[in-house]
Design an enzyme around this catalytic site. Structure first.
Site, short mmCIF file in Angstrom:
data_model
loop_
_atom_site.label_atom_id
_atom_site.label_comp_id
_atom_site.label_asym_id
_atom_site.label_seq_id
_atom_site.Cartn_x
_atom_site.Cartn_y
_atom_site.Cartn_z
N GLY A 9 -39.65 -48.84 -65.94
CA GLY A 9 -39.66 -47.98 -64.58
C GLY A 9 -39.69 -46.60 -64.76
N HIS A 12 -45.72 -44.42 -63.61
CA HIS A 12 -46.61 -43.41 -63.47
C HIS A 12 -48.01 -44.17 -63.59
CE1 HIS A 12 -46.82 -43.65 -67.64
NE2 HIS A 12 -45.57 -43.35 -67.81
N HIS A 15 -48.48 -46.67 -66.18
CA HIS A 15 -48.03 -48.08 -65.89
C HIS A 15 -49.07 -48.78 -64.84
CE1 HIS A 15 -44.01 -45.97 -67.10
NE2 HIS A 15 -44.24 -47.19 -67.61
N GLY A 124 -49.31 -51.06 -73.31
CA GLY A 124 -50.02 -49.66 -73.41
C GLY A 124 -50.12 -49.56 -74.81
N SER A 158 -45.88 -39.97 -69.67
CA SER A 158 -44.65 -40.74 -70.10
C SER A 158 -43.63 -40.47 -69.23
CB SER A 158 -44.18 -39.92 -71.30
OG SER A 158 -42.70 -40.50 -71.74
N SER A 159 -42.96 -41.63 -68.99
CA SER A 159 -41.61 -41.27 -68.13
C SER A 159 -40.75 -40.02 -68.34
CB SER A 159 -40.77 -42.58 -67.85
OG SER A 159 -41.65 -43.63 -67.76
N ARG A 160 -40.76 -39.81 -69.80
CA ARG A 160 -39.94 -38.67 -69.96
C ARG A 160 -40.64 -37.44 -69.86
NH1 ARG A 160 -38.93 -42.30 -74.47
NH2 ARG A 160 -36.85 -42.74 -74.57
P1 AMP Z 1 -42.05 -47.95 -70.67
O1 AMP Z 1 -41.71 -47.89 -69.20
O2 AMP Z 1 -42.20 -46.58 -71.12
O3 AMP Z 1 -41.17 -48.66 -71.65
O4 AMP Z 1 -43.65 -48.35 -70.87
C1 AMP Z 1 -43.88 -49.63 -70.27
C2 AMP Z 1 -45.41 -49.87 -70.53
O5 AMP Z 1 -46.42 -48.89 -70.34
C3 AMP Z 1 -45.46 -49.93 -72.07
O6 AMP Z 1 -46.43 -50.76 -72.68
C4 AMP Z 1 -46.11 -48.57 -72.46
O7 AMP Z 1 -46.91 -48.61 -73.79
C5 AMP Z 1 -47.15 -48.34 -71.40
N1 AMP Z 1 -47.04 -47.20 -71.22
C6 AMP Z 1 -46.40 -45.99 -71.06
N2 AMP Z 1 -47.17 -44.81 -70.89
C7 AMP Z 1 -48.49 -44.97 -70.76
C8 AMP Z 1 -49.72 -44.40 -70.75
N3 AMP Z 1 -49.84 -42.95 -70.63
N4 AMP Z 1 -50.93 -44.97 -70.82
C9 AMP Z 1 -50.76 -46.47 -70.91
N5 AMP Z 1 -49.76 -47.01 -70.81
C10 AMP Z 1 -48.61 -46.50 -70.99
#
Ligand code: AMP
Length: 241
Positions: A9, A12, A15, A124, A158-160
């Site tokens: 979640g 951005h 995602h 990603g 990044s979500s962070r």
């Molecule tokens: P997360 O919500 O951070 O666990 O990420 C979910 C998915 O989105 C994972 O497969 C991540 O690698 C991908 N993801 C996160 N940030 C990016 C980004 N900036 N570009 C492409 N994919 C991303």
């Protein structure tokens, strides 16, 4: 058939790119949104993890999701989960700093796959070690990857990132600058006092071990903290560099 895009979640544009890619693969796209406690070793990080369910639904739907799924903990783990081992590579880099992280990731991905039964799943490149381990572990489902989506100054979305102040944001851009010159990564990262290094290495994409002179496909991987916010990124290292 269905394509699954697993996320935690706070969606951005990174995602969104995954969801768009999923939609190219199939007309049924499930986006799962689950902040998986098993992959957090730091409870403060888990508690602080941003949660924006309303906008997530909008973003996912606009990008082409046909279902946005917010499973409960009980749905994912009805019984005490048996953790899937991530092996030796799971203990390196991200796994060294965050013990148990990749076992938690593989365990949740396995449950999501069991429940959704997708034909393919999209991940990603941003989380390169995760992508590598998922590809190695799950052979029966097509694992599709999408390049990292970045801010104007190169910072990987990044979500962070929402936890970064404006000056932190400026400092964080040192990571993508360092990736552009992999042979000088440490030197470049050291020019930014606000960046606290965890690791910066060039690895062999096949084995995830340190690259050698004969390595064919190399990737530079960097992780560290700015003002307590963990950031990671990676990039292909061209063979002539
Ligand atoms: P997360 O919500 O951070 O666990 O990420 C979910 C998915 O989105 C994972 O497969 C991540 O690698 C991908 N993801 C996160 N940030 C990016 C980004 N900036 N570009 C492409 N994919 C991303």
């Amino acid at each position: 058939m269905t394509v699954l895009v697993p996320t935690m979640g706070a969606l951005h544009k990174g995602h969104q790119a995954l969801i768009k890619r999923a939609r190219e693969l199939d007309k049924e796209v499930v986006v799962s949104i689950f902040v998986n406690p098993l992959q957090f070793s730091d409870t403060a990080d888990l508690e602080k993890y941003p949660r924006t369910p309303e906008t997530d639904i909008q973003i996912a739907t606009l990008a082409g999701a046909t279902q946005v799924w917010f499973p409960t903990y009980e749905e994912i783990y009805p019984n005490d989960p048996i953790q899937i081992s991530a092996g030796a590579v799971g203990d390196l880099y991200e796994g060294a700093t965050r013990p148990g992280h990749f076992a938690g990731v593989l365990t949740v991905v396995n449950r999501l796959f069991e429940i959704v039964k997708p034909s393919a799943a999209v991940f990603g490149e941003k989380d390169f070690q995760q992508l590598w381990l998922v590809k190695r572990h799950f052979k029966k489902i097509e694992i599709v990857s999408v390049p990292t989506v970045r801010e104007f100054d190169g910072l990987a979305l990044s979500s962070r990132n929402v936890r970064l102040t404006e000056s932190d944001r400026a400092a964080a851009s040192i990571i993508s600058k360092a990736l552009q010159e992999p042979n000088r990564m440490h030197e470049i990262l050291a020019t930014e006092p606000a960046f606290k290094l965890d690791y910066a290495e060039i690895i062999d994409e096949k084995t995830f071990q340190l690259a050698s002179a004969t390595t064919q496909n190399k990737r530079a991987i960097i992780a560290g903290w700015v003002n307590g916010v963990r950031l990671l990124d990676n990039a292909v290292v061209e063979s002539n560099s």
